[in-house]
Design a protein around this motif. Structure first.
Motif, PDB file in Angstrom:
ATOM      1  N   LEU A  76       0.803  -1.219   0.000  1.00  0.00           N
ATOM      2  CA  LEU A  76       0.000   0.000   0.000  1.00  0.00           C
ATOM      3  C   LEU A  76       0.835   1.267   0.000  1.00  0.00           C
ATOM      4  O   LEU A  76       0.300   2.360   0.120  1.00  0.00           O
ATOM      5  N   THR A  77       2.137   1.098  -0.109  1.00  0.00           N
ATOM      6  CA  THR A  77       2.990   2.285  -0.158  1.00  0.00           C
ATOM      7  C   THR A  77       3.278   2.693  -1.599  1.00  0.00           C
ATOM      8  O   THR A  77       4.077   3.579  -1.845  1.00  0.00           O
ATOM      9  N   ARG A  89     -10.968  -5.250  -3.822  1.00  0.00           N
ATOM     10  CA  ARG A  89     -12.153  -4.996  -2.982  1.00  0.00           C
ATOM     11  C   ARG A  89     -13.402  -4.932  -3.853  1.00  0.00           C
ATOM     12  O   ARG A  89     -14.436  -5.505  -3.534  1.00  0.00           O
ATOM     13  N   ARG A 104     -16.096  -2.393   3.362  1.00  0.00           N
ATOM     14  CA  ARG A 104     -16.156  -1.084   3.985  1.00  0.00           C
ATOM     15  C   ARG A 104     -16.008  -1.210   5.486  1.00  0.00           C
ATOM     16  O   ARG A 104     -15.349  -0.400   6.132  1.00  0.00           O
ATOM     17  N   ALA A 107     -12.488  -1.649   6.300  1.00  0.00           N
ATOM     18  CA  ALA A 107     -11.748  -0.397   6.170  1.00  0.00           C
ATOM     19  C   ALA A 107     -12.002   0.498   7.373  1.00  0.00           C
ATOM     20  O   ALA A 107     -11.100   1.174   7.866  1.00  0.00           O
ATOM     21  N   ASP A 110      -9.952  -0.741  10.035  1.00  0.00           N
ATOM     22  CA  ASP A 110      -8.559  -0.328   9.866  1.00  0.00           C
ATOM     23  C   ASP A 110      -8.320   1.043  10.486  1.00  0.00           C
ATOM     24  O   ASP A 110      -7.273   1.308  11.084  1.00  0.00           O
ATOM     25  N   SER A 111      -9.295   1.907  10.313  1.00  0.00           N
ATOM     26  CA  SER A 111      -9.098   3.268  10.802  1.00  0.00           C
ATOM     27  C   SER A 111      -9.078   3.323  12.317  1.00  0.00           C
ATOM     28  O   SER A 111      -8.577   4.285  12.905  1.00  0.00           O
ATOM     29  N   THR A 114      -5.635   3.699  14.769  1.00  0.00           N
ATOM     30  CA  THR A 114      -5.037   4.881  15.371  1.00  0.00           C
ATOM     31  C   THR A 114      -5.539   5.112  16.788  1.00  0.00           C
ATOM     32  O   THR A 114      -4.930   5.822  17.559  1.00  0.00           O
TER      33      THR A 114
ATOM     34  N   ILE B 109       3.821   4.388   7.111  1.00  0.00           N
ATOM     35  CA  ILE B 109       2.480   4.264   6.568  1.00  0.00           C
ATOM     36  C   ILE B 109       1.601   5.283   7.260  1.00  0.00           C
ATOM     37  O   ILE B 109       1.467   5.310   8.469  1.00  0.00           O
ATOM     38  N   GLU B 111      -1.572   6.445   8.521  1.00  0.00           N
ATOM     39  CA  GLU B 111      -2.825   5.791   8.890  1.00  0.00           C
ATOM     40  C   GLU B 111      -4.009   6.494   8.250  1.00  0.00           C
ATOM     41  O   GLU B 111      -4.956   5.884   7.835  1.00  0.00           O
ATOM     42  N   GLU B 113      -3.966   7.971   5.420  1.00  0.00           N
ATOM     43  CA  GLU B 113      -3.987   7.606   4.017  1.00  0.00           C
ATOM     44  C   GLU B 113      -4.618   6.230   3.837  1.00  0.00           C
ATOM     45  O   GLU B 113      -5.363   5.987   2.934  1.00  0.00           O
ATOM     46  N   LEU B 114      -4.304   5.304   4.750  1.00  0.00           N
ATOM     47  CA  LEU B 114      -4.868   3.969   4.628  1.00  0.00           C
ATOM     48  C   LEU B 114      -6.376   4.021   4.775  1.00  0.00           C
ATOM     49  O   LEU B 114      -7.099   3.405   4.034  1.00  0.00           O
ATOM     50  N   SER B 115      -6.852   4.756   5.747  1.00  0.00           N
ATOM     51  CA  SER B 115      -8.295   4.781   5.937  1.00  0.00           C
ATOM     52  C   SER B 115      -8.984   5.471   4.782  1.00  0.00           C
ATOM     53  O   SER B 115     -10.131   5.224   4.512  1.00  0.00           O
ATOM     54  N   ILE B 117      -8.296   5.007   1.804  1.00  0.00           N
ATOM     55  CA  ILE B 117      -8.406   4.093   0.669  1.00  0.00           C
ATOM     56  C   ILE B 117      -9.795   3.471   0.643  1.00  0.00           C
ATOM     57  O   ILE B 117     -10.300   3.082  -0.378  1.00  0.00           O
ATOM     58  N   ALA B 118     -10.367   3.327   1.853  1.00  0.00           N
ATOM     59  CA  ALA B 118     -11.548   2.505   2.009  1.00  0.00           C
ATOM     60  C   ALA B 118     -12.730   3.049   1.236  1.00  0.00           C
ATOM     61  O   ALA B 118     -12.881   2.817   0.056  1.00  0.00           O
ATOM     62  N   VAL B 119     -13.613   3.734   1.963  1.00  0.00           N
ATOM     63  CA  VAL B 119     -14.854   4.136   1.326  1.00  0.00           C
ATOM     64  C   VAL B 119     -14.742   5.564   0.874  1.00  0.00           C
ATOM     65  O   VAL B 119     -14.601   6.460   1.652  1.00  0.00           O
TER      66      VAL B 119
END
Lengths: 373, 197
Positions: A76-77, A89, A104, A107, A110-111, A114, B109, B111, B113-115, B117-119
C-alpha cells in the motif's frame, strides 16, 4: 522472522510463497525462491497467482494481525499496490454480491488502529452493526405490513387505481431500472431501494408553478378527481409530485424535469418553451424521490448515469441505471434518490449515456431548485 | 613566484548509453525470431518488475530497466553468459542493494492515508468501472472468472478444482488463465477510472 500464515495454502510451497511476499522468510529462503522463479516460468506464474491470492485475502479481511501490517507496508505504499487492492475490494464485492459492506466495514476497522486497542473497537462496531441490522429488519417488517394494508384498501376500491400515471408500466420500468442499478449502489441504499420498490401506488398532486400548492392538506390522501383533471390538462409535464399515502408517510416521489440550457440553474430551457423553472417542494417526511427526465429526442441508449451537483459544483450523488429501449419514449426515470442528500437549494443534474464502445456521452443538463417544508 | 603545478587531467567516467546495436544483440540472444525475442524481453522485464515490487522498491520500473541496461552492456562488452536468467537475477540483487543505499527505504504508513483508501467516491467509481469491464467479457468468460474468485478460505481450493475439472483443464492452467484475465480486468478498470479524472 518466522510466523504462521493462516491463508488457505495447499502446500508448504505455497505457504512459503506467501511468506516471501510478506517478507516473513529468511534471506536464504528468499534467495531460493527468487532464483527459482527467475529461472522457471511455471514458478514465476505461481508467484503471480500467489500475489493475487494475497491481495484478495487482504481485501476480504482474511489476514492475521501479523500479516496485515506487513502486507500494507509492502503493497500500500505504492500507487500500483493501492490500485490492485482497490480492484480486489471491488471484485470481491462483485463476486459475492454483498461484499462492499464487508470491505467497507474492514476499512472502518482499519481506521480504528489509530485509536489503539482495535479489538475493543471491533467489538463495539460489531455490536453496533447488529443493533442497526435489527432496527432495519424491524422497520422493513412494519413497512411491509403497512404496504399490504394499503394494497388491500386499494383493491377494495375498483377503478380508482393506477391509471393516473401509467403506474403499472412505470412501476415495472422503475423496478427494472432499479434492479439493474442496485448493484452499483451501496448496501444501505439497497435497503432503501427495497423499501421503495414495494410501493405500488402513486397518488398525484399537481404542482404547476406554485410549489406552495403542496401544503399540509396534500400530505394526506388527495382528491384524485381534481388531480386527474389537472394532469389531463397538462399532459406534457407540469411539475408533478407524487406521494404514497401510507398512513401519511411518503416513500417515493416522481418529479418531472425538463432539460435546461447548459448554463446551470437557468429557468428557461433551451429546447423546450413555455415551461417554468424546475422548482420542487419536498415535504420533510419524504425520504426518496425519483426524477423523470424529459429528453429532447426519443430514448436512444440503454444505460444512463446522472450526476447531481450543488450550485458550487459539489457532487451530491450519482446514479447509474439501465433503461429499456423504446423508440416512442421521450423520458426516463432515475432510481430512487434519498432526500437526505437534497436540502433546500439549487442543483444541476448532468445526464450521460453509455455508448456501445463504453464511453459516455452527455445527453442533457437539468437545473432544479428544492424547497423543503 | 609561483611554482608550476601539474595537475593530471582526469577524464570523467563514461556513462553507458543503450544503443540499437546493444539492444539488437540482446534480443538475438533471447531468440533468433525477433517477435519471440520481444516477448521474452517483456517477460524478463515483468519478472524484474515483480522482483523489485516484492522487494519493496520505491521505483521498481527504474530498477528493472537499470538491471536490463547493465546486462545489455555486459553482453555488448563481450561477456560470455551461460545462464542468462541466473545472471539477470544476480544483477538485480546488486541493483537492489545499490538502490537501498541511495534511497530512503523507511516508509511510514500514513494511517490517515490507509483509511482514505476505504470508502470514498473512487471506490464507488471503481465498482462501477468493474461492472462495466465485466460486461465486456463473454458470458462464458465472465461466469468462469466469477466462479473462480467467489469462494473464500477453505472452500477456495476445492471450488477451483471442481471448476477446472468442469472445464477440462488442469488447475494450474486455470490459475494462469484466471491471472491473465484478472490483469486484463484490472487494466480495463484503470483505463475506465482515467475517464473520471
Amino acid at each position: 522472522m518466522k510466523g504462521r500464515s493462516v491463508l488457505p495454502a495447499r502446500s508448504q510451497v505455497e505457504t512459503n510463497r506467501i511468506r516471501y511476499l510478506l517478507g516473513l522468510c529468511s534471506q536464504a529462503e528468499r534467495e531460493r525462491i527468487e532464483s527459482e522463479y527467475f529461472q522457471d516460468e511455471a514458478a514465476f506464474h505461481e508467484m503471480l497467482t500467489a500475489e493475487d491470492e494475497l491481495i484478495d485475502a487482504y481485501a476480504r479481511g482474511e489476514l492475521t494481525n501479523e500479516e496485515r501490517p506487513r502486507f500494507e507496508e509492502r503493497f500500500l505504499t505504492s500507487l500500483h499496490g493501492r490500485d490492485r487492492v482497490q480492484f480486489a475490494r471491488a471484485f470481491a464485492g462483485a463476486v459475492s454480491g454483498s461484499q462492499p459492506f464487508a470491505t467497507r466495514l474492514h476499512a472502518v476497522l482499519d481506521s480504528f488502529k489509530t485509536l489503539g486497542g482495535w479489538r475493543d473497537a471491533l467489538r463495539i462496531v460489531t455490536i453496533t452493526a447488529v443493533i442497526v441490522l435489527v432496527v432495519v429488519l424491524s422497520w422493513l417488517v412494519i413497512e411491509r405490513r403497512r404496504m399490504s394494508n394499503e394494497l388491500r384498501a386499494e383493491h377494495a376500491e375498483p377503478g380508482k387505481q393506477t391509471d393516473v400515471l401509467r403506474p403499472g408500466a412505470d412501476a415495472e420500468r422503475t423496478r427494472n431500472a432499479e434492479t439493474t442499478a442496485v448493484r452499483s449502489e451501496s448496501r444501505p441504499r439497497k435497503v432503501e431501494k427495497a423499501a421503495t420498490q414495494r410501493a405500488r401506488h402513486l397518488l398525484v398532486a399537481k404542482l404547476k408553478d406554485n410549489p406552495q400548492e403542496i401544503g399540509p392538506e396534500h400530505r394526506e390522501v388527495p382528491d384524485r378527481k381534481r388531480l386527474d383533471a389537472s394532469i389531463r390538462a397538462n399532459p406534457e409535464g407540469a411539475l408533478i409530485i407524487s406521494q404514497l399515502p401510507i398512513q401519511g408517510r411518503a416513500f417515493a416521489n416522481l418529479l418531472t424535469l425538463k432539460p435546461s440550457s447548459p448554463v446551470l440553474f437557468s429557468s428557461r430551457p433551451r429546447s423546450m418553451r413555455g415551461s417554468g423553472a424546475n422548482t420542487f417542494t419536498i415535504p420533510r417526511f419524504l425520504t426518496f424521490i425519483k426524477l423523470q427526465l424529459n429528453l429532447e429526442t426519443a430514448v436512444q441508449h440503454r444505460e444512463y448515469r446522472a450526476v447531481i451537483e450543488t450550485a458550487d459544483r459539489r457532487q451530491i450523488t450519482s446514479v447509474y441505471w439501465a433503461e429499456p429501449l423504446e423508440p416512442e419514449r421521450t423520458s426516463i426515470y432515475t432510481p430512487a434518490i434519498s432526500t437526505f442528500h437534497l436540502p433546500a437549494g439549487g442543483y444541476a443534474l448532468f445526464l450521460t449515456a453509455r455508448q456501445p464502445d463504453g464511453s459516455f456521452v452527455r445527453v442533457g443538463e437539468y437545473s432544479f431548485k428544492i424547497i423543503r417544508n | 613566484m609561483f611554482q608550476n603545478v601539474y595537475l593530471r587531467k582526469t577524464s570523467s567516467r563514461k556513462e553507458w548509453v543503450l544503443t540499437k546495436a546493444a539492444f539488437d544483440r540482446f534480443l538475438a540472444i533471447l531468440d533468433l525470431d525477433r517477435d519471440k525475442a520481444g516477448e521474452k524481453y517483456e517477460y524478463i522485464r515483468l519478472k524484474l518488475l515483480k522482483y523489485f515490487q516484492w522487494y519493496g522498491s520505491d521505483v521498481p520500473d527504474i530498477d528493472a530497466d537499470e538491471t536490463i541496461n547493465r546486462v545489455m552492456r555486459r553482453l555488448e562488452e563481450g561477456a560470455n553468459i551461460h545462464n542468462l536468467d541466473r545472471y539477470i537475477y544476480g544483477v538485480a540483487k546488486l541493483v537492489h542493494t545499490e538502490s537501498l543505499k541511495l534511497r530512503n527505504r523507511k516508509q511510514d504508513i500514513d494511517e490517515g492515508e490507509l483509511s482514505s483508501i476505504a470508502v470514498d467516491a473512487e471506490a464507488a467509481q471503481c465498482q462501477e468501472c468493474l461492472e462495466r469491464c465485466l460486461g465486456y467479457l463473454s458470458d462464458e468468460d465472465r461466469e468462469v472468472i466469477m466462479e473462480y474468485y467467489k469462494h473464500e478460505k477453505s472452500e477456495k481450493v476445492a471450488g477451483r478444482r471442481r471448476l477446472a475439472a468442469r472445464l477440462g483443464v488442469s488447475l494450474n492452467t486455470l490459475r494462469v488463465k484466471m491471472h491473465r484475465q484478472r490483469l486484463n480486468l484490472e487494466a480495463c478498470v484503470q483505463e475506465c477510472l482515467g475517464r473520471y479524472e
